[in-house]
Write a protein that holds these residues in place. Structure first.
Motif, mmCIF file in Angstrom:
data_model
loop_
_atom_site.group_PDB
_atom_site.id
_atom_site.type_symbol
_atom_site.label_atom_id
_atom_site.label_comp_id
_atom_site.label_asym_id
_atom_site.label_seq_id
_atom_site.Cartn_x
_atom_site.Cartn_y
_atom_site.Cartn_z
ATOM 1 N N LYS A 3 0.845 -1.191 0.000
ATOM 2 C CA LYS A 3 0.000 0.000 0.000
ATOM 3 C C LYS A 3 0.877 1.236 0.000
ATOM 4 N N ARG A 63 0.742 5.669 0.098
ATOM 5 C CA ARG A 63 0.037 6.944 0.238
ATOM 6 C C ARG A 63 1.044 8.058 -0.002
ATOM 7 N N GLU A 65 -3.878 7.343 -2.643
ATOM 8 C CA GLU A 65 -3.770 6.067 -1.935
ATOM 9 C C GLU A 65 -4.066 4.927 -2.895
ATOM 10 N N TRP A 66 -3.152 3.944 -2.941
ATOM 11 C CA TRP A 66 -3.329 2.758 -3.792
ATOM 12 C C TRP A 66 -2.937 1.524 -3.004
ATOM 13 N N ASN A 67 -3.760 0.483 -3.134
ATOM 14 C CA ASN A 67 -3.557 -0.772 -2.413
ATOM 15 C C ASN A 67 -3.510 -1.902 -3.430
ATOM 16 N N TYR A 120 1.292 12.345 -0.151
ATOM 17 C CA TYR A 120 0.584 13.567 0.209
ATOM 18 C C TYR A 120 1.346 14.796 -0.266
#
Length: 385
Positions: A266, A268, A277-279, A270
């Motif tokens: 995962k 994130r 956000e990518w999982n 910013y």
């Protein structure tokens, strides 16, 4: 461009080898590549049996990579392999890759690229000298929604990047299973895996993904490495504070003793205006969290996506695309670029979007710095340049 198929030779990846089968499925998915020969195991009997199972011609099933590279080079140009895919454990990457380049063959290579940083730099020098192509399979960078995330960053949608958080927890090594499972045995053996265990196997994926999406290079780190399973020779868990070239900060966490986890990669990222956000376990979804607006949900297969994302999408919306397809995107882009080059055509920019020898060297520099930082009493260790 012609309909010519590239001929691939494979080193390693014989029967019962997980990653070899993955490479073959991915390479064959788009019809640009066919496996024509192989040195599929260091055990001659297994090599021959594996070749038979793949339906290879008997005379092109080799019992060593040296034999394969030499004999293939002696075939007429239209018959010999065009490139070699190397899917052996880490310690057996450098020598066959170097020999293939010396004999004029392009290379696809599993990560981490080599056993040591010195070997990686030698391969980079050889690639520069020969002008041949070398691709390293950092698979997760080839997911369509990772491409979309990268494009959003490039378009300035996040503003200046401030924070990058990437984690890769697995649980499969929570117990001492090395003696009964070859996949675990060589990954935890410093003679076969190298100086690093968990970070070399999955931490390097996380680092590559952070740099790929953000477009920023790691410049320093503070690493804490642990070996939780008694008797294990390499680390199975680690946490790293990161510093990036624009002053952004980051955290990278990788563990193979996070009991109950599968492949929960995962990331994130910013910026001043929003975050992404990518999982990997929900790979068709990308979240864009804006400062003063509702969160946007990007989904694979939609027409509103960037051209780079759509270039790597194969199915209509709602049909999951995953690990094999991402692997195939790397092989497809590599193959199309190679075919274009062979015909004297400049490949399209989106076709050249695959990890190269420079990414492989960067990965080895990451591992060297992680090990140095983990042993150091200093708070920060500069990333080796």
């Amino acid at each position: 461009m012609s309909n010519m198929k590239l001929k691939m030779g494979m080193i390693g990846g014989g029967k019962n080898a997980f990653i070899g089968a993955v490479h073959r499925m991915a390479a064959g998915l788009d019809g640009h590549i066919e496996v024509c020969c192989g040195a599929l195991s260091s055990d001659p009997l297994v090599a021959k049996e594996s070749g038979e199972l793949l339906g290879l011609q008997k005379e092109r099933v080799y019992t060593s990579y040296q034999e394969m590279i030499k004999r293939e080079s002696e075939l007429p140009p239209h018959d010999r392999m065009n490139f070699v895919s190397i899917v052996t454990p880490n310690f057996a990457h450098f020598e066959p890759a170097m020999m293939a380049l010396e004999y004029g063959f392009h290379v696809v290579l599993e990560k981490p690229m080599t056993f040591t940083l010195e070997q990686a730099l030698l391969l980079q020098k050889k690639v520069d000298e020969t002008g041949l192509m070398l691709c390293v399979t950092y698979t997760y960078s080839a997911y369509p929604m990772v491409k979309q995330a990268r494009q959003l960053v490039r378009d300035g949608q996040l503003g200046t990047i401030r924070k990058i958080m990437v984690e890769y927890p697995q649980g499969w090594l929570s117990k001492m299973i090395e003696s009964g499972l070859s996949l675990a045995f060589w990954r935890t053996d410093p003679e076969k895996s190298g100086k690093s265990g968990c970070m070399g196997d999955i931490g390097t994926h996380a680092a590559h993904l952070a740099e790929y999406i953000s477009g920023l290079k790691i410049t320093k780190m503070c690493a804490d490495l642990q070996t939780f399973v008694a008797g294990r020779k390499l680390e199975d868990d680690g946490n790293i504070l990161l510093g990036f070239e624009n002053g952004a900060t980051g955290v990278l966490s990788a563990s193979q003793v996070a009991a109950g986890e599968e492949n929960a990669l995962k990331i994130r990222i910013y910026g001043e205006n929003g975050g992404l956000e990518w999982n990997q376990q929900d790979a068709n979804t990308l979240l864009f969290k804006q400062l003063d607006a509702p969160t946007q949900i990007f989904r694979a297969g939609q027409q509103y996506l960037s051209s780079s994302a759509k270039h790597n999408i194969r199915l209509p919306a709602g049909h999951p695309e995953g690990y094999i397809e991402a692997f195939a995107n790397i092989y497809r882009n590599f193959a199309v670029s190679l075919l274009a080059t062979m015909e004297g055509i400049t490949p399209a920019e989106e076709d050249t979007d695959f990890p190269t020898v420079a990414d492989g060297v960067r990965g080895m520099k990451f591992l060297e710095t992680v090990i140095t930082s983990g042993k150091s009493e200093q708070k920060w260790t500069d990333f080796l340049i």
